[in-house]
Design a protein around this motif. Structure first.
Motif, PDB file in Angstrom:
ATOM      1  N   LEU A   1      40.549  44.016  34.907  1.00 51.27           N
ATOM      2  CA  LEU A   1      41.510  43.500  35.207  1.00 51.27           C
ATOM      3  C   LEU A   1      40.099  41.695  35.139  1.00 51.27           C
ATOM      4  N   LEU A   2      39.268  42.088  35.078  1.00 46.33           N
ATOM      5  CA  LEU A   2      37.829  41.149  35.274  1.00 46.33           C
ATOM      6  C   LEU A   2      37.049  41.958  34.038  1.00 46.33           C
ATOM      7  N   PRO A   3      36.936  40.876  33.527  1.00 50.42           N
ATOM      8  CA  PRO A   3      35.351  41.525  32.862  1.00 50.42           C
ATOM      9  C   PRO A   3      33.996  41.345  33.877  1.00 50.42           C
ATOM     10  N   PRO A   4      33.104  42.021  33.516  1.00 51.96           N
ATOM     11  CA  PRO A   4      31.845  42.448  33.735  1.00 51.96           C
ATOM     12  C   PRO A   4      30.703  41.752  33.684  1.00 51.96           C
ATOM     13  N   ARG A   5      30.739  41.365  34.899  1.00 50.36           N
ATOM     14  CA  ARG A   5      29.787  40.335  35.185  1.00 50.36           C
ATOM     15  C   ARG A   5      28.281  40.279  34.890  1.00 50.36           C
ATOM     16  N   PRO A   6      27.426  39.995  33.823  1.00 48.50           N
ATOM     17  CA  PRO A   6      26.168  39.613  33.517  1.00 48.50           C
ATOM     18  C   PRO A   6      24.783  39.995  34.090  1.00 48.50           C
ATOM     19  N   LEU A   7      24.185  41.117  33.772  1.00 53.47           N
ATOM     20  CA  LEU A   7      23.466  41.973  34.649  1.00 53.47           C
ATOM     21  C   LEU A   7      22.440  40.735  35.636  1.00 53.47           C
TER      22      LEU A   7
ATOM     23  N   MET B   1      38.670  65.818  47.798  1.00 55.33           N
ATOM     24  CA  MET B   1      37.156  67.341  47.710  1.00 55.33           C
ATOM     25  C   MET B   1      37.762  68.109  46.484  1.00 55.33           C
ATOM     26  N   GLU B   2      39.441  68.000  46.192  1.00 52.85           N
ATOM     27  CA  GLU B   2      39.677  69.455  45.282  1.00 52.85           C
ATOM     28  C   GLU B   2      39.482  68.871  44.087  1.00 52.85           C
ATOM     29  N   GLU B   3      39.883  67.486  43.746  1.00 52.89           N
ATOM     30  CA  GLU B   3      39.492  66.172  42.566  1.00 52.89           C
ATOM     31  C   GLU B   3      38.222  66.026  41.791  1.00 52.89           C
ATOM     32  N   LYS B   4      37.090  65.423  43.040  1.00 53.27           N
ATOM     33  CA  LYS B   4      36.430  65.368  43.283  1.00 53.27           C
ATOM     34  C   LYS B   4      36.384  63.630  43.229  1.00 53.27           C
ATOM     35  N   ALA B   5      36.845  63.147  43.291  1.00 47.73           N
ATOM     36  CA  ALA B   5      37.468  62.014  42.729  1.00 47.73           C
ATOM     37  C   ALA B   5      37.800  60.759  43.706  1.00 47.73           C
ATOM     38  N   LYS B   6      37.444  59.385  43.474  1.00 44.93           N
ATOM     39  CA  LYS B   6      37.801  58.032  44.426  1.00 44.93           C
ATOM     40  C   LYS B   6      39.274  57.421  44.167  1.00 44.93           C
ATOM     41  N   HIS B   7      40.465  57.323  45.031  1.00 45.55           N
ATOM     42  CA  HIS B   7      41.297  56.684  44.519  1.00 45.55           C
ATOM     43  C   HIS B   7      41.391  55.212  45.115  1.00 45.55           C
ATOM     44  N   ILE B   8      42.456  54.568  43.746  1.00 46.92           N
ATOM     45  CA  ILE B   8      43.247  53.133  43.966  1.00 46.92           C
ATOM     46  C   ILE B   8      43.681  53.705  42.548  1.00 46.92           C
ATOM     47  N   THR B   9      44.814  52.612  44.893  1.00 43.53           N
ATOM     48  CA  THR B   9      46.074  51.842  43.889  1.00 43.53           C
ATOM     49  C   THR B   9      45.973  50.413  43.778  1.00 43.53           C
ATOM     50  N   LEU B  10      46.249  49.676  43.184  1.00 37.60           N
ATOM     51  CA  LEU B  10      46.521  48.467  42.580  1.00 37.60           C
ATOM     52  C   LEU B  10      48.120  48.320  41.817  1.00 37.60           C
ATOM     53  N   ASP B  11      48.281  47.412  41.933  1.00 37.85           N
ATOM     54  CA  ASP B  11      49.488  46.651  41.208  1.00 37.85           C
ATOM     55  C   ASP B  11      49.663  45.772  40.479  1.00 37.85           C
ATOM     56  N   PHE B  12      49.471  45.946  39.572  1.00 36.64           N
ATOM     57  CA  PHE B  12      48.054  45.205  37.912  1.00 36.64           C
ATOM     58  C   PHE B  12      49.148  43.695  38.242  1.00 36.64           C
ATOM     59  N   ALA B  13      49.968  44.122  37.537  1.00 33.95           N
ATOM     60  CA  ALA B  13      50.714  42.476  37.951  1.00 33.95           C
ATOM     61  C   ALA B  13      50.946  41.665  39.008  1.00 33.95           C
ATOM     62  N   ARG B  14      51.456  42.138  39.417  1.00 39.60           N
ATOM     63  CA  ARG B  14      50.912  41.091  40.827  1.00 39.60           C
ATOM     64  C   ARG B  14      48.887  40.879  41.134  1.00 39.60           C
ATOM     65  N   THR B  15      48.450  42.113  40.484  1.00 40.25           N
ATOM     66  CA  THR B  15      46.941  41.587  40.611  1.00 40.25           C
ATOM     67  C   THR B  15      46.534  40.203  39.463  1.00 40.25           C
ATOM     68  N   LYS B  16      47.179  40.518  38.569  1.00 44.27           N
ATOM     69  CA  LYS B  16      47.020  39.634  37.159  1.00 44.27           C
ATOM     70  C   LYS B  16      47.765  38.071  37.781  1.00 44.27           C
ATOM     71  N   TYR B  17      48.803  37.967  38.595  1.00 43.76           N
ATOM     72  CA  TYR B  17      49.705  36.510  38.745  1.00 43.76           C
ATOM     73  C   TYR B  17      48.225  35.991  40.022  1.00 43.76           C
ATOM     74  N   TRP B  18      47.828  36.183  40.928  1.00 39.24           N
ATOM     75  CA  TRP B  18      47.033  36.307  41.818  1.00 39.24           C
ATOM     76  C   TRP B  18      46.045  35.342  41.143  1.00 39.24           C
TER      77      TRP B  18
END
Length: 92
Positions: A67-73, A30-47
């Protein structure tokens, strides 16, 4: 809060994950009006590099994170040869 994990395809849905890659909180702060995501980019790219297949929800988050290209609409729409050629010449 949802955990983003790497799982073996043959394991149970509630089984032990191979690795925890991050977390997603869908409720906005409510303070920042944003949803939070934490992600380990290096390990996600590995998997992803070794063939991991993300679910639709995680794919959307990975697309938003870059990390991934957007899918076509419209993936099932086929262009005619004339329309494809016109689109190619307009792009240059």
């Amino acid at each position: 809060m949802f955990h983003i994990v790497a799982m073996n395809a043959r394991s149970k849905r509630d089984g032990k994950p191979l690795e925890t890659l991050g977390a997603f909180n869908p409720h906005p702060n409510m303070e920042e009006k944003a949803k939070h995501i934490t992600l380990d980019f290096a390990r996600t790219k590995y998997w992803l590099g070794v063939g991991a297949q993300p679910t639709d929800g995680v794919r959307f988050l990975l697309e938003r994170a870059g990390l991934l290209p957007p899918r076509p609409l419209y993936p099932n729409v086929r262009r005619s040869a004339a329309a494809a050629a016109a689109a190619a010449t307009q792009g240059n």
